[in-house]
Motif scaffolding. Sequence first.
Motif, PDB file in Angstrom:
ATOM      1  N   ARG A  76     -27.326 -76.301  -7.055  1.00 33.26           N
ATOM      2  CA  ARG A  76     -28.436 -76.572  -6.140  1.00 33.26           C
ATOM      3  C   ARG A  76     -28.280 -75.854  -4.802  1.00 33.26           C
ATOM      4  O   ARG A  76     -29.252 -75.419  -4.221  1.00 33.26           O
ATOM      5  CB  ARG A  76     -28.568 -78.076  -5.899  1.00 33.26           C
ATOM      6  N   GLU A  77     -27.067 -75.787  -4.287  1.00 32.70           N
ATOM      7  CA  GLU A  77     -26.847 -75.181  -2.969  1.00 32.70           C
ATOM      8  C   GLU A  77     -25.669 -74.235  -3.011  1.00 32.70           C
ATOM      9  O   GLU A  77     -24.596 -74.638  -3.448  1.00 32.70           O
ATOM     10  CB  GLU A  77     -26.600 -76.263  -1.911  1.00 32.70           C
ATOM     11  N   ARG A  79     -29.040 -72.133  -3.631  1.00 31.76           N
ATOM     12  CA  ARG A  79     -29.851 -71.827  -4.803  1.00 31.76           C
ATOM     13  C   ARG A  79     -29.764 -70.329  -5.102  1.00 31.76           C
ATOM     14  O   ARG A  79     -29.810 -69.522  -4.184  1.00 31.76           O
ATOM     15  CB  ARG A  79     -31.309 -72.202  -4.514  1.00 31.76           C
TER      16      ARG A  79
END
Length: 179
Positions: A76-77, A79
Amino acid sequence: MESIADGDSTAGFFAVIDSDGTMVGGMRVHGPHLTPDEIAGFQPWIGTAGEAQLRAELVERIPLGVVETKGAWSRREPRIPGVGALLARAIPHAAWLLDARYVFGASPLHCLDIYRATAAQVPAEVSAVAYPDERYVTVPVWWDRDDLSTAAPDQHELIVAEREQLVAARKRSDGPGPT
């Protein structure tokens, strides 16, 4: 890793590795399956109005080979653009690599566009369910290894190029395989 390495529970695993060697996405593949009831993604439809239709579709396709994708994820991070599309393109490759014609999956609505771009079809007669919990509206999806005609042109082109690379790699490593 130990629970999947023997191949009894997981037939394949696709990993997305970034340029630093870090895994940033992945997906498991199970099958080929012999009955609808051994397909984990079918379970949410048991007891629903769509169960009979979806079971009939599975029974019809199983003799031609059905594998299932499970647990697709991406970091997610931060992305990384394109990881979802890369995993979606791996789905038709999974059928080819495991000598199955069809891939079955359970897709949350927010992933449908990326899957449809790789030729996923949603059966109109089967209603959505809340799966894996009430935060998600999930529909069954099918890929047909032999019919990628509905794939987005850019994704279709990439699937064809990747398949050619897989064919070449297979010929170099162990001789003939699926074509």
